[in-house]
Design a protein around this motif. Sequence first.
Motif, PDB file in Angstrom:
ATOM      1  N   ARG A   1      -5.783   9.966   4.090  1.00 22.69           N
ATOM      2  CA  ARG A   1      -6.643   8.821   4.437  1.00 22.69           C
ATOM      3  C   ARG A   1      -6.871   7.898   3.252  1.00 22.69           C
ATOM      4  O   ARG A   1      -7.521   6.869   3.380  1.00 22.69           O
ATOM      5  CB  ARG A   1      -7.982   9.332   4.983  1.00 22.69           C
ATOM      6  N   ASP A   2      -6.336   8.261   2.076  1.00 22.96           N
ATOM      7  CA  ASP A   2      -6.501   7.425   0.892  1.00 22.96           C
ATOM      8  C   ASP A   2      -5.356   6.416   0.797  1.00 22.96           C
ATOM      9  O   ASP A   2      -4.226   6.687   1.207  1.00 22.96           O
ATOM     10  CB  ASP A   2      -6.527   8.280  -0.380  1.00 22.96           C
TER      11      ASP A   2
ATOM     12  N   ASP B   1      -1.777   8.190   1.228  1.00 24.13           N
ATOM     13  CA  ASP B   1      -1.820   9.620   0.953  1.00 24.13           C
ATOM     14  C   ASP B   1      -2.957  10.184   1.791  1.00 24.13           C
ATOM     15  O   ASP B   1      -4.120  10.142   1.370  1.00 24.13           O
ATOM     16  CB  ASP B   1      -2.038   9.878  -0.538  1.00 24.13           C
TER      17      ASP B   1
ATOM     18  N   ARG C   1     -11.735   3.061  -7.925  1.00 28.71           N
ATOM     19  CA  ARG C   1     -11.921   3.682  -6.607  1.00 28.71           C
ATOM     20  C   ARG C   1     -12.967   2.920  -5.805  1.00 28.71           C
ATOM     21  O   ARG C   1     -14.081   2.699  -6.285  1.00 28.71           O
ATOM     22  CB  ARG C   1     -12.374   5.124  -6.786  1.00 28.71           C
TER      23      ARG C   1
ATOM     24  N   GLY D   1     -11.125   7.405   4.255  1.00 27.93           N
ATOM     25  CA  GLY D   1     -10.501   7.617   2.959  1.00 27.93           C
ATOM     26  C   GLY D   1     -10.971   6.589   1.946  1.00 27.93           C
ATOM     27  O   GLY D   1     -11.775   5.702   2.250  1.00 27.93           O
ATOM     28  N   ASP D   2     -10.457   6.687   0.747  1.00 27.42           N
ATOM     29  CA  ASP D   2     -10.821   5.780  -0.336  1.00 27.42           C
ATOM     30  C   ASP D   2      -9.662   4.827  -0.627  1.00 27.42           C
ATOM     31  O   ASP D   2      -8.501   5.139  -0.364  1.00 27.42           O
ATOM     32  CB  ASP D   2     -11.159   6.569  -1.607  1.00 27.42           C
ATOM     33  N   LEU D   3     -10.003   3.673  -1.177  1.00 29.17           N
ATOM     34  CA  LEU D   3      -9.013   2.705  -1.618  1.00 29.17           C
ATOM     35  C   LEU D   3      -8.965   2.763  -3.139  1.00 29.17           C
ATOM     36  O   LEU D   3     -10.000   2.620  -3.797  1.00 29.17           O
ATOM     37  CB  LEU D   3      -9.385   1.299  -1.153  1.00 29.17           C
ATOM     38  N   TYR D   4      -7.792   3.020  -3.686  1.00 29.29           N
ATOM     39  CA  TYR D   4      -7.603   3.047  -5.132  1.00 29.29           C
ATOM     40  C   TYR D   4      -6.853   1.783  -5.537  1.00 29.29           C
ATOM     41  O   TYR D   4      -5.795   1.483  -4.977  1.00 29.29           O
ATOM     42  CB  TYR D   4      -6.818   4.290  -5.561  1.00 29.29           C
TER      43      TYR D   4
ATOM     44  N   THR E   1      -3.532   3.504  -1.936  1.00 32.50           N
ATOM     45  CA  THR E   1      -3.421   2.951  -3.282  1.00 32.50           C
ATOM     46  C   THR E   1      -2.748   1.592  -3.180  1.00 32.50           C
ATOM     47  O   THR E   1      -1.768   1.434  -2.461  1.00 32.50           O
ATOM     48  CB  THR E   1      -2.608   3.871  -4.206  1.00 32.50           C
TER      49      THR E   1
ATOM     50  N   LYS F   1     -14.870   3.667  -2.647  1.00 29.38           N
ATOM     51  CA  LYS F   1     -15.166   4.775  -1.742  1.00 29.38           C
ATOM     52  C   LYS F   1     -15.308   4.281  -0.301  1.00 29.38           C
ATOM     53  O   LYS F   1     -15.986   3.298  -0.033  1.00 29.38           O
ATOM     54  CB  LYS F   1     -16.449   5.471  -2.189  1.00 29.38           C
TER      55      LYS F   1
ATOM     56  N   GLY G   1     -10.585   3.175   2.473  1.00 26.76           N
ATOM     57  CA  GLY G   1      -9.209   3.519   2.809  1.00 26.76           C
ATOM     58  C   GLY G   1      -9.009   3.516   4.318  1.00 26.76           C
ATOM     59  O   GLY G   1      -9.520   2.646   5.024  1.00 26.76           O
TER      60      GLY G   1
ATOM     61  N   TRP H   1       0.807  -1.211   0.000  1.00 24.91           N
ATOM     62  CA  TRP H   1       0.000   0.000   0.000  1.00 24.91           C
ATOM     63  C   TRP H   1       0.842   1.264   0.000  1.00 24.91           C
ATOM     64  O   TRP H   1       1.903   1.318   0.604  1.00 24.91           O
ATOM     65  CB  TRP H   1      -0.898   0.020   1.237  1.00 24.91           C
TER      66      TRP H   1
END
Length: 134
Positions: free
Chosen positions: A40-41, A38, A84, A97-100, A43, A86, A89, A35
Motif C-alpha cells: 500500500r506504500d 510496494d 514520508r 499506505g504511505d507516500l514516500y 514512492t 503518512k 499512499g 510511482w
Amino acid sequence: EGQMIRLAGQGSPGFNGGAAGDLFLEVQFRPDARWRIDGRDVTQKLRVTPWEAALGGGVQVTTPDGKTVEATVPAGSGSGRKLRLKGRGIPSSATPGDLYLELDIAVPSAVTPEQKAAWEALAKAYPGFDPRMT
C-alpha cells in the motif's frame, strides 16, 4: 493490487433460470513511471531546486489520488533523501499506505552571464566543499 471486489448478483445468470451469480473483479494497477508501488506504500521522485534542498521549505505535491498537498523539505536535504507522508499512499479499507517522496535535486544550467556569476559566487562561498569527499 490483487484485491478482489465482489459485486453480488452481477455475474452470469444461473442454470435453469437461477439467480445471477456474483462478479469478482481483481484490482490491477496500470504502470506509471511516476510511482513505485510496494504493497500500500507508494514512492515518487520529487524534483527540487538546489535552494529548496539547501534552505528547506514547502513544495506542492500531487498524491496518487490526485489531491495536492504541501510537503516540507528539511533544510540541508540531499538527493535520495526520503520524506514520508503518512496515509497518502494507496487507500484501503484498513490502514492506507504511505507516500514516500525521494528527493532529486534539479540543477539549472548557467546560460546568461548573471547566472554564471551566481554559480561562481556560490563556488567562492564554499571554497573547501568537495562532494566527492563527504
